[in-house]
Design a protein around this motif. Sequence first.
Motif, PDB file in Angstrom:
ATOM      1  N   UNK B  91      76.571  65.653  -6.617  1.00 32.10           N
ATOM      2  CA  UNK B  91      77.233  66.821  -6.020  1.00 32.10           C
ATOM      3  C   UNK B  91      78.209  66.390  -4.939  1.00 32.10           C
ATOM      4  N   UNK B  92      77.747  65.474  -4.072  1.00 33.57           N
ATOM      5  CA  UNK B  92      78.597  65.064  -2.961  1.00 33.57           C
ATOM      6  C   UNK B  92      79.825  64.320  -3.455  1.00 33.57           C
ATOM      7  N   UNK B  93      79.656  63.533  -4.517  1.00 32.29           N
ATOM      8  CA  UNK B  93      80.791  62.795  -5.038  1.00 32.29           C
ATOM      9  C   UNK B  93      81.854  63.772  -5.544  1.00 32.29           C
ATOM     10  N   UNK B  94      81.396  64.770  -6.296  1.00 29.71           N
ATOM     11  CA  UNK B  94      82.348  65.774  -6.808  1.00 29.71           C
ATOM     12  C   UNK B  94      83.047  66.491  -5.665  1.00 29.71           C
ATOM     13  N   UNK B  95      82.237  66.858  -4.657  1.00 30.85           N
ATOM     14  CA  UNK B  95      82.823  67.577  -3.528  1.00 30.85           C
ATOM     15  C   UNK B  95      83.832  66.692  -2.804  1.00 30.85           C
ATOM     16  N   UNK B  96      83.482  65.415  -2.621  1.00 33.06           N
ATOM     17  CA  UNK B  96      84.368  64.508  -1.898  1.00 33.06           C
ATOM     18  C   UNK B  96      85.694  64.340  -2.638  1.00 33.06           C
ATOM     19  N   UNK B  97      85.603  64.112  -3.972  1.00 35.50           N
ATOM     20  CA  UNK B  97      86.836  63.996  -4.754  1.00 35.50           C
ATOM     21  C   UNK B  97      87.662  65.268  -4.642  1.00 35.50           C
ATOM     22  N   UNK B  98      87.000  66.381  -4.922  1.00 37.75           N
ATOM     23  CA  UNK B  98      87.705  67.662  -4.937  1.00 37.75           C
ATOM     24  C   UNK B  98      88.324  67.972  -3.595  1.00 37.75           C
ATOM     25  N   UNK B  99      87.529  67.825  -2.531  1.00 40.51           N
ATOM     26  CA  UNK B  99      88.013  68.177  -1.199  1.00 40.51           C
ATOM     27  C   UNK B  99      89.112  67.212  -0.775  1.00 40.51           C
ATOM     28  N   UNK B 203     100.346  74.724  14.224  1.00 38.46           N
ATOM     29  CA  UNK B 203      99.771  75.330  13.026  1.00 38.46           C
ATOM     30  C   UNK B 203      98.310  74.944  12.855  1.00 38.46           C
ATOM     31  N   UNK B 204      97.848  74.026  13.691  1.00 32.18           N
ATOM     32  CA  UNK B 204      96.511  73.478  13.491  1.00 32.18           C
ATOM     33  C   UNK B 204      95.371  74.505  13.549  1.00 32.18           C
ATOM     34  N   UNK B 205      95.409  75.481  14.470  1.00 31.53           N
ATOM     35  CA  UNK B 205      94.303  76.443  14.469  1.00 31.53           C
ATOM     36  C   UNK B 205      94.167  77.117  13.109  1.00 31.53           C
ATOM     37  N   UNK B 206      95.293  77.525  12.559  1.00 26.95           N
ATOM     38  CA  UNK B 206      95.264  78.191  11.271  1.00 26.95           C
ATOM     39  C   UNK B 206      94.826  77.231  10.172  1.00 26.95           C
ATOM     40  N   UNK B 207      95.281  75.975  10.264  1.00 22.67           N
ATOM     41  CA  UNK B 207      94.897  74.992   9.256  1.00 22.67           C
ATOM     42  C   UNK B 207      93.396  74.744   9.303  1.00 22.67           C
ATOM     43  N   UNK B 208      92.861  74.655  10.532  1.00 19.53           N
ATOM     44  CA  UNK B 208      91.418  74.437  10.666  1.00 19.53           C
ATOM     45  C   UNK B 208      90.655  75.563   9.976  1.00 19.53           C
ATOM     46  N   UNK B 209      91.111  76.797  10.194  1.00 13.52           N
ATOM     47  CA  UNK B 209      90.484  77.934   9.520  1.00 13.52           C
ATOM     48  C   UNK B 209      90.621  77.785   8.015  1.00 13.52           C
ATOM     49  N   UNK B 210      91.805  77.373   7.581  1.00 13.37           N
ATOM     50  CA  UNK B 210      92.053  77.217   6.155  1.00 13.37           C
ATOM     51  C   UNK B 210      91.149  76.157   5.534  1.00 13.37           C
ATOM     52  N   UNK B 211      90.943  75.063   6.263  1.00 14.43           N
ATOM     53  CA  UNK B 211      90.079  74.006   5.753  1.00 14.43           C
ATOM     54  C   UNK B 211      88.660  74.542   5.585  1.00 14.43           C
ATOM     55  N   UNK B 212      88.217  75.291   6.582  1.00 15.78           N
ATOM     56  CA  UNK B 212      86.889  75.885   6.497  1.00 15.78           C
ATOM     57  C   UNK B 212      86.778  76.834   5.307  1.00 15.78           C
ATOM     58  N   UNK B 213      87.755  77.719   5.200  1.00 18.89           N
ATOM     59  CA  UNK B 213      87.726  78.675   4.089  1.00 18.89           C
ATOM     60  C   UNK B 213      87.754  77.924   2.771  1.00 18.89           C
ATOM     61  N   UNK B 214      88.670  76.961   2.669  1.00 21.35           N
ATOM     62  CA  UNK B 214      88.817  76.215   1.430  1.00 21.35           C
ATOM     63  C   UNK B 214      87.539  75.486   1.053  1.00 21.35           C
ATOM     64  N   UNK B 215      86.961  74.789   2.037  1.00 23.20           N
ATOM     65  CA  UNK B 215      85.733  74.062   1.741  1.00 23.20           C
ATOM     66  C   UNK B 215      84.598  75.023   1.413  1.00 23.20           C
ATOM     67  N   UNK B 216      84.585  76.169   2.105  1.00 21.08           N
ATOM     68  CA  UNK B 216      83.558  77.167   1.811  1.00 21.08           C
ATOM     69  C   UNK B 216      83.639  77.633   0.363  1.00 21.08           C
ATOM     70  N   UNK B 217      84.865  77.877  -0.093  1.00 30.15           N
ATOM     71  CA  UNK B 217      85.059  78.277  -1.485  1.00 30.15           C
ATOM     72  C   UNK B 217      84.760  77.108  -2.418  1.00 30.15           C
ATOM     73  N   UNK B 218      85.216  75.924  -2.035  1.00 32.57           N
ATOM     74  CA  UNK B 218      85.033  74.747  -2.877  1.00 32.57           C
ATOM     75  C   UNK B 218      83.558  74.454  -3.110  1.00 32.57           C
ATOM     76  N   UNK B 219      82.805  74.613  -2.071  1.00 41.48           N
ATOM     77  CA  UNK B 219      81.372  74.436  -2.095  1.00 41.48           C
ATOM     78  C   UNK B 219      80.710  75.362  -3.115  1.00 41.48           C
ATOM     79  N   UNK B 220      81.121  76.625  -3.062  1.00 43.89           N
ATOM     80  CA  UNK B 220      80.573  77.618  -3.986  1.00 43.89           C
ATOM     81  C   UNK B 220      81.009  77.307  -5.413  1.00 43.89           C
ATOM     82  N   UNK B 221      82.278  76.911  -5.534  1.00 40.55           N
ATOM     83  CA  UNK B 221      82.785  76.589  -6.869  1.00 40.55           C
ATOM     84  C   UNK B 221      82.001  75.428  -7.453  1.00 40.55           C
ATOM     85  N   UNK B 222      81.671  74.472  -6.583  1.00 46.97           N
ATOM     86  CA  UNK B 222      80.909  73.315  -7.050  1.00 46.97           C
ATOM     87  C   UNK B 222      79.569  73.759  -7.636  1.00 46.97           C
ATOM     88  N   UNK B 223      78.865  74.614  -6.883  1.00 49.09           N
ATOM     89  CA  UNK B 223      77.557  75.073  -7.345  1.00 49.09           C
ATOM     90  C   UNK B 223      77.706  75.820  -8.674  1.00 49.09           C
TER      91      UNK B 223
END
Lengths: 284, 290, 264
Positions: B91-99, B203-223
């Motif tokens: 799981x972590x390998x897939x997440x690492x590649x994807x992220x 732009x970093x505050x927004x990017x940080x939020x975006x990274x969180x959102x993206x990883x949150x979605x990516x995590x769910x997609x992985x499962x």
Amino acid sequence: MSDLPARGGNAPAVPRPGAAVPRRGRTGSWAVDLAWFVTPLAVLVALWAGAVAATGVPTRVFPQVTDVALALWEMAVSGELALHLGASLYRVLVGSVIAVATALPFGIALGASRALSAFFSPLLRFSVALAGIAWIPIATLWLGYGDGAVIFIVWNAMFFALAYNTMLGVRRIPTSLLRSARSLGAGPWRLFWEVLLPGAMPSVISGLRIGLGYGWRGLVAAEIIATHAGLGYALFLAQTSFSTDVIIAAMVIIGVLWLCTDRLLLAPLERRTVRRWGMTSGEG
Amino acid sequence: MAVDSAEHTRKAGSGRPARAPAPLHRRAWLRLSRNSAFRTLGPFVPVVGLWWLIAALEVFPPAFFIGPDRVVVEFAELLRKGVLPGYLADSLERLAYGAGFGLAIGIVMGFLTALSLRVRKALWPILLFFQAIADIAWLPIVIVWFGFSLTAVTFVIVYTVVFPLMLAVVSGVEQVPRELVLAARSLGAGRLRVFWEVTVPGALPSIATGVRTGLGYGWRALVAAEIIVGTSGIGFMMFDARRVGDVSQVFLGMVVLGILWYMLDALILAPFEKATVERWGLVRGMEDDE
Amino acid sequence: MTALVIEHLEKTYTDAYTGDEVVAIGDVSFSVSEGEFVSVLGPSGCGKTTVLNTVAGFVRPTSGTVSVAGNQVSGPGPDRGVVFQNHALFPWKTVLGNVVFGLRMKGMGRAEREARGREYLSLVGLEGFERRYPHELSGGMRQRLGVARVLATEPAVMLMDEPFASIDAQTRRRLQEDLTRIFEERRPTVFFVTHDIDEAVFLSDRIVVLSGRPSSVREIVEVDLPRPRTWASAVDHPGFRATVAHVNGLLAEGEAEGTAADVE
């Protein structure tokens, strides 16, 4: 988890010149807006058609635009579209209504007390991280395959994000606002409706956005895994028979549905409340 | 703003007049409640206790609901058999590649899109539309294209991460106060300098939020992808267990997923935000109600 | 030597909402000598900030020219540092990082620019705060930093856009005295925009009084007040009060005319 893009630090006290105001002024003509929205998508479709025609990729692998349109038409005529669309919309609607009805009061109740919100904050963040898809195995175990499990997933996906953001929103209402409402004679009930709920609105709306995003994804995944109707199931069915045209048709419908939710539900809500009141809210 | 929060603190302080003569146990409690590890982990203690109690009283039948004790036993068992580490690594390998690919592509494409107003306006609806096609909906077609493979899973995760991130970068760039750009230019900064010194950090505050959102979605997609593609991984483990009605592995899977996300958050995302966005006072700290 | 020359400046906007042409600046000409402190004063909305933005190079004039140290202005540049009303400090840079920003842009070496940065920080009374971030400073301190950041690059003109407008009254007085002290010590050329008559008179060598929209120069008032100046001595000085009264009269007249024009 600051899913909430909270800006405070660098926000100038005076509206920035050249930022929001002139842009809204320029977009006065909605026809121009529409053109800016439709043209890029039309270009994209044209590129797709051109690329498929030029590269000669087998349409079994990558269908032509016309194939997808035809698949869409056939689904519509056969009544399949209505069946799947109806099933999906019903689940999203029921799930999100229950989520709003439960999460809003819960979030506001938590936010009203400092101790409660400090206690629940890490718990909710944990739950937000887990909400939605990870619950599919357990939901189907508890509720069996079918509507129940999918609605549970939609509710679950939305509930935590919405409750958490509502709580944050209430915590961010300036104390002076609460005090002034109380000194003007507002009781607890009034305080809820007239101060806490509108004050938390920017945060509530971004919670809704995040929650619906999770809920929508949870819906598709749950339908692929655990049902016999719905857009996700249509995708799954098409995949087993390698009907790429139907798959892409279903994907387009899913995209359009979400855009409609965003444009017709969230954006007007935001415009009527937060923007109208001059508060900011996360664009996401 | 700093002034606001300072005022806030003062008000909160004056609201507690009993501070000076507080008894010893109260002071100890106060000190404990300042400790951030206690504040984040403490609330889980009563919740786990409650969970245990409900399971022990058999409020729900044990075939559907088990207590933390059984989860721990199951955890040790799977650890011993080596199943869990293997699945976790998958799981972590897939997440690492994807992220990894997702972050790289999303940030670069985001800035390319953001820098020109015309490009931004032209690409915005396309971004919105692709973001709107829930990532999981891509899984069936991706399976047709790539088969039941790591590529298919990675593709979906990359997709999931890229679009929220691009949107976040674009709106982050739009949020950079114009005055800061003007200030930099009037201090002699050229276009490239403005980009690196003003646009990117702004732009970093927004990017940080975006990274969180993206990883949150990516995590769910992985499962979801692991459940659907079904070869290995935590998601697969959970759904496989569900199929044979082994509720303990389902519970274990959820706990593992939760803890993993928490670690990802605590070890990578939160420190990054603390070192940048919060340090600069661009975001009010999460736990700012103190 | 004149540092700044503004000749027949005109600026017309197209209103974003209505599409109407709005004349912000009618016809403005004046000049600022090297080492002189000149304020531009006018009723709110008269376009004085637009004049400043034009000098800064943020806004292109519709017609007329602005030249600084003999060069015509065509865009923002380090010869015209701006102190913004909302300070516009970089939140992601420390106090020292903000001060040396302009020097870094010039390509000055690290040791040299940090020494220079520290010198200017101590000039504005911010020594000991080098490692802090702007959000940790008070409003007054942020504005001091804004001034130091511009002065450190030693521009031909320092442009100040109502820098003290959003600062409480007592701090504002202190900042004004400090600015005067710094000006008397270093003699930079300052172009200062304000709507506060006392402030303008206290700080300036000359005051350019603008009329209401579309703005033009109503009168250029010489301030006859000895330096070094402090508020304690200024308020009792007959020259100060006379100038304040005179400027006040000019603005009041303008307002009366404006109302008359509105009635028409």
